[in-house]
Design a protein around this motif. Structure first.
Motif, PDB file in Angstrom:
ATOM      1  N   ALA A  78       0.839  -1.195   0.000  1.00 55.63           N
ATOM      2  CA  ALA A  78       0.000   0.000   0.000  1.00 55.63           C
ATOM      3  C   ALA A  78       0.877   1.249   0.000  1.00 55.63           C
ATOM      4  CB  ALA A  78      -0.923   0.004   1.205  1.00 55.63           C
ATOM      5  N   GLY A  79       0.532   2.199  -0.838  1.00 58.49           N
ATOM      6  CA  GLY A  79       1.257   3.464  -0.873  1.00 58.49           C
ATOM      7  C   GLY A  79       2.415   3.491  -1.849  1.00 58.49           C
ATOM      8  N   SER A  80       2.676   2.411  -2.575  1.00 58.68           N
ATOM      9  CA  SER A  80       3.770   2.402  -3.532  1.00 58.68           C
ATOM     10  C   SER A  80       3.220   2.169  -4.937  1.00 58.68           C
ATOM     11  CB  SER A  80       4.787   1.319  -3.179  1.00 58.68           C
ATOM     12  OG  SER A  80       4.192   0.051  -3.323  1.00 58.68           O
ATOM     13  N   ILE A  81       3.974   2.616  -5.907  1.00 60.62           N
ATOM     14  CA  ILE A  81       3.589   2.449  -7.301  1.00 60.62           C
ATOM     15  C   ILE A  81       4.560   1.446  -7.922  1.00 60.62           C
ATOM     16  CG2 ILE A  81       3.321   3.591  -9.532  1.00 60.62           C
ATOM     17  CD1 ILE A  81       2.734   6.149  -8.000  1.00 60.62           C
ATOM     18  N   ASP A  82       4.027   0.437  -8.549  1.00 61.12           N
ATOM     19  CA  ASP A  82       4.845  -0.589  -9.164  1.00 61.12           C
ATOM     20  C   ASP A  82       5.064  -0.224 -10.628  1.00 61.12           C
ATOM     21  OD1 ASP A  82       6.271  -2.794  -8.608  1.00 61.12           O
ATOM     22  OD2 ASP A  82       4.616  -4.226  -8.858  1.00 61.12           O
ATOM     23  N   GLY A  83       6.249  -0.424 -11.132  1.00 60.69           N
ATOM     24  CA  GLY A  83       6.503  -0.138 -12.532  1.00 60.69           C
ATOM     25  C   GLY A  83       7.972  -0.271 -12.870  1.00 60.69           C
ATOM     26  N   THR A  84       8.289  -0.115 -14.149  1.00 62.60           N
ATOM     27  CA  THR A  84       9.686  -0.165 -14.586  1.00 62.60           C
ATOM     28  C   THR A  84      10.149   1.262 -14.815  1.00 62.60           C
ATOM     29  OG1 THR A  84       8.986  -0.347 -16.880  1.00 62.60           O
ATOM     30  CG2 THR A  84       9.353  -2.396 -15.692  1.00 62.60           C
ATOM     31  N   TYR A  85      11.414   1.467 -14.616  1.00 68.06           N
ATOM     32  CA  TYR A  85      11.961   2.797 -14.789  1.00 68.06           C
ATOM     33  C   TYR A  85      13.385   2.686 -15.281  1.00 68.06           C
ATOM     34  CZ  TYR A  85      14.243   1.889 -10.343  1.00 68.06           C
ATOM     35  OH  TYR A  85      14.992   1.343  -9.358  1.00 68.06           O
ATOM     36  N   ARG A  86      13.914   3.784 -15.749  1.00 66.23           N
ATOM     37  CA  ARG A  86      15.316   3.846 -16.137  1.00 66.23           C
ATOM     38  C   ARG A  86      15.877   5.183 -15.678  1.00 66.23           C
ATOM     39  NH1 ARG A  86      16.240   5.989 -21.980  1.00 66.23           N
ATOM     40  NH2 ARG A  86      14.353   7.221 -22.249  1.00 66.23           N
ATOM     41  N   VAL A  87      17.154   5.177 -15.384  1.00 72.69           N
ATOM     42  CA  VAL A  87      17.822   6.380 -14.911  1.00 72.69           C
ATOM     43  C   VAL A  87      18.270   7.170 -16.131  1.00 72.69           C
ATOM     44  CG1 VAL A  87      19.767   7.279 -13.578  1.00 72.69           C
ATOM     45  CG2 VAL A  87      18.571   5.218 -12.829  1.00 72.69           C
TER      46      VAL A  87
END
Length: 97
Positions: A78-87
């Motif tokens: 709860a309270g977090s967003i799941d996903g892929t990311y790149r720097v």
């Protein structure tokens, strides 16, 4: 001469005094009518506020009633967003010539 002072606009003389709003001359009657006017204004304000609160409460009850029996879903974290990311690296300006 104004266009509104012509006799064409005063055809119905019987209702001319009825249509013109005039304050009463008696000071006590002025005070009484002022208090009645303020009381009427407060009554309408209270009635409008009461109707607004009643409508909000009815809407909330309707929403709760329509969601009755449905399971409440909760995410694993709860309270977090799941996903892929790149720097992304720091932007660099091209060399000026």
């Amino acid at each position: 001469m104004s266009a509104f002072r012509r006799p064409v606009f005063f055809r119905n003389i019987r209702f001319a005094s009825f249509a013109a709003p005039r304050r009463p001359r008696h000071p006590m009657l002025r005070i009484v009518l002022g208090v009645v006017g303020v009381g009427l204004l407060l009554a309408l304000l209270f009635l409008g506020l009461f109707v607004g609160v009643a409508m909000l409460a009815a809407g909330m009850l309707w929403r709760l009633w329509s969601q009755r029996g449905k399971p409440i879903t909760r995410s694993a974290r709860a309270g977090s967003i799941d996903g892929t990311y790149r720097v992304v690296g720091k932007a660099q300006l091209p060399l000026a010539r």
